[in-house]
Design a protein around this motif. Structure first.
Motif, short mmCIF file in Angstrom:
data_model
loop_
_atom_site.label_atom_id
_atom_site.label_comp_id
_atom_site.label_asym_id
_atom_site.label_seq_id
_atom_site.Cartn_x
_atom_site.Cartn_y
_atom_site.Cartn_z
N ASP A 45 0.83 -1.21 0.00
CA ASP A 45 0.00 0.00 0.00
C ASP A 45 0.86 1.25 0.00
O ASP A 45 0.64 2.18 -0.78
CB ASP A 45 -0.92 0.01 1.23
CG ASP A 45 -2.09 -0.94 1.05
OD1 ASP A 45 -2.36 -1.30 -0.11
OD2 ASP A 45 -2.71 -1.31 2.06
N GLU A 46 1.83 1.24 0.87
CA GLU A 46 2.68 2.42 1.03
C GLU A 46 3.60 2.58 -0.19
O GLU A 46 3.87 3.69 -0.65
CB GLU A 46 3.46 2.23 2.35
CG GLU A 46 4.68 3.05 2.55
CD GLU A 46 5.72 2.24 3.32
OE1 GLU A 46 6.91 2.51 3.12
OE2 GLU A 46 5.34 1.33 4.11
N LEU A 47 4.04 1.45 -0.76
CA LEU A 47 4.96 1.50 -1.89
C LEU A 47 4.29 1.93 -3.19
O LEU A 47 4.95 2.37 -4.13
CB LEU A 47 5.59 0.12 -2.12
CG LEU A 47 6.58 -0.33 -1.05
CD1 LEU A 47 6.86 -1.83 -1.18
CD2 LEU A 47 7.89 0.45 -1.19
N THR A 48 2.97 1.75 -3.25
CA THR A 48 2.30 2.02 -4.52
C THR A 48 1.29 3.16 -4.37
O THR A 48 0.38 3.29 -5.19
CB THR A 48 1.55 0.76 -5.00
OG1 THR A 48 0.57 0.41 -4.03
CG2 THR A 48 2.48 -0.41 -5.20
N VAL A 49 1.46 3.95 -3.35
CA VAL A 49 0.49 4.99 -3.03
C VAL A 49 0.21 5.90 -4.24
O VAL A 49 1.13 6.24 -5.00
CB VAL A 49 0.94 5.78 -1.77
CG1 VAL A 49 2.10 6.72 -2.06
CG2 VAL A 49 -0.21 6.50 -1.13
N GLY A 50 -1.06 6.18 -4.46
CA GLY A 50 -1.42 7.06 -5.57
C GLY A 50 -1.73 6.32 -6.87
O GLY A 50 -2.26 6.91 -7.80
N LYS A 51 -1.39 5.05 -6.96
CA LYS A 51 -1.64 4.29 -8.19
C LYS A 51 -2.99 3.58 -8.10
O LYS A 51 -3.30 3.00 -7.06
CB LYS A 51 -0.56 3.21 -8.41
CG LYS A 51 0.78 3.74 -8.82
CD LYS A 51 0.79 4.24 -10.25
CE LYS A 51 2.07 5.01 -10.49
NZ LYS A 51 2.11 5.68 -11.78
N PRO A 52 -3.75 3.59 -9.19
CA PRO A 52 -4.98 2.78 -9.21
C PRO A 52 -4.62 1.31 -8.95
O PRO A 52 -3.59 0.83 -9.45
CB PRO A 52 -5.51 2.97 -10.62
CG PRO A 52 -4.89 4.25 -11.09
CD PRO A 52 -3.55 4.34 -10.43
N ARG A 53 -5.47 0.64 -8.17
CA ARG A 53 -5.13 -0.72 -7.73
C ARG A 53 -6.20 -1.73 -8.10
O ARG A 53 -7.39 -1.48 -7.96
CB ARG A 53 -4.98 -0.72 -6.20
CG ARG A 53 -3.83 0.13 -5.68
CD ARG A 53 -2.52 -0.62 -5.79
NE ARG A 53 -2.58 -1.83 -5.00
CZ ARG A 53 -2.35 -1.89 -3.69
NH1 ARG A 53 -2.02 -0.82 -3.03
NH2 ARG A 53 -2.43 -3.04 -3.05
N LEU A 54 -5.72 -2.88 -8.55
CA LEU A 54 -6.60 -4.02 -8.82
C LEU A 54 -6.15 -5.17 -7.93
O LEU A 54 -4.96 -5.48 -7.87
CB LEU A 54 -6.48 -4.41 -10.30
CG LEU A 54 -7.16 -5.71 -10.75
CD1 LEU A 54 -8.68 -5.62 -10.63
CD2 LEU A 54 -6.79 -6.04 -12.20
#
Ligand code: G4P
Length: 295
Positions: A45-54
């Motif tokens: 979560d913290e590493l990919t913050v700001g990216k749309p997630r599937l």
């Protein structure tokens, strides 16, 4: 594939994700629908913050369908797009491209308005044994390189084309689970993601028995031909689980005729059989973790 713990590798993977995150439009995390908490790495979560997630709930063929429904609703409520798949048979995988395009609809609309036809790039993450390679092979329609989980093996980043407009970044390096508490390690051992030596087989078997007897008593009765489930007399908590689970192993072992000298029941053998049968989905479809809101 079994996970072995090599401290330091998560650091490498973190660095790789941090380096590559700017090159992708979305992040797809594959998790095991039977253990949706334990098969995630919360650092993602913290590493990919700001990216749309599937979130891909894989292995739905092995999970409890009612629990899978709860998990899908849970992840949607947290803002993730969700896809339910059985990568082995391919069920659900064909919806991947549509799910990504829906997730990125606004961005794609903006590109279209500017007359651009850009390739969408999606980073794929998943701890070992969730079915990541199987999933990628299915959606790419071909064999791709197998994830290496040996220490010291560095893979270069791998772009996997899906169609003319969609590419996956199969993450090099290993995304480790986070052994925050013993239950995570145990859940990963139940599903076969980590080696049994995390705990002795008999203790693991006791814990699994206690869980199944609590949540899925009918299935357990059928699987081991038990006329009834021994009533829990033990207190709540770990010790009580082990003691109750041990009595359950004895009951199942007795039915199977696993005896050792002196008429004692071979509970260790029964524990091994239980784990094998659980992993092979021979006992039914079970989910070992539920969303907090529904417990
Ligand atoms: P990984 O890259 O995440 O480590 O996992 P991988 O794809 O290698 O899958 C691990 C095992 O799980 C494979 O079985 C694969 O077939 C199986 N698997 C993957 N996805 C699913 C699924 O959705 N449902 C079921 N039931 N099984 C799944 P294997 O025994 O190692 O190989 P194989 O004999 O099946 O080829």
């Amino acid at each position: 594939m079994n996970i072995q713990w090599y401290p330091g590798h998560m650091t490498k993977t973190r660095r790789m994700i941090a380096d590559q995150i700017r090159n992708v439009d979305a992040v797809c995390e594959i998790i095991d629908a039977r253990i949706p908490v334990s098969s995630r790495n919360p650092d993602v979560d913290e590493l990919t913050v700001g990216k749309p997630r599937l979130v891909v709930l894989n292995r739905v063929d092995q999970a409890d369908p009612a629990a899978t429904k709860l998990w899908t609703a849970y992840f949607r409520s947290k803002g993730y797009a969700v896809l339910e798949t059985d990568a082995k048979s391919g069920s659900g995988t064909a919806k991947f491209a549509v799910a990504v395009r829906t997730l990125l609809a606004e961005k794609l609309k903006a590109y279209a308005e500017k007359g651009q036809n850009r390739v969408i790039r999606v980073m794929i993450l998943g701890i070992p044994n969730v079915g990541k390679s199987t999933f990628i092979n299915k959606i790419a329609g071909r064999k791709t390189a197998k994830t290496e989980d040996r220490p010291g093996v560095t893979r270069s980043k791998q772009w996997v084309p899906i169609d003319a407009y969609l590419e996956l970044l199969d993450t090099p390096g290993i995304l480790w689970p986070k052994f925050e508490d013993q239950s995570v390690g145990m859940n990963l051992a139940f599903t076969g993601a980590v080696k049994d030596d995390i705990l002795d087989v008999e203790t693991l078997g006791c814990h699994l028995m206690a869980y199944l007897a609590e949540r899925y008593p009918e299935a357990l009765k059928v699987a081991y031909k038990l006329s009834s489930i021994p009533v829990r007399e033990e207190e709540e908590g770990e010790e009580g689980d082990v003691a109750w689970g041990y009595r359950l192993l004895q009951a199942a072992g007795r039915k199977r005729g696993f005896l050792i000298s002196g008429g004692e029941i071979d509970t260790e053998r029964m524990a091994k059989i239980l784990l094998d049968e659980f992993r092979g989905s021979k006992l039914g479809r079970f989910t070992l973790e539920l969303p907090e809101e529904s417990v």
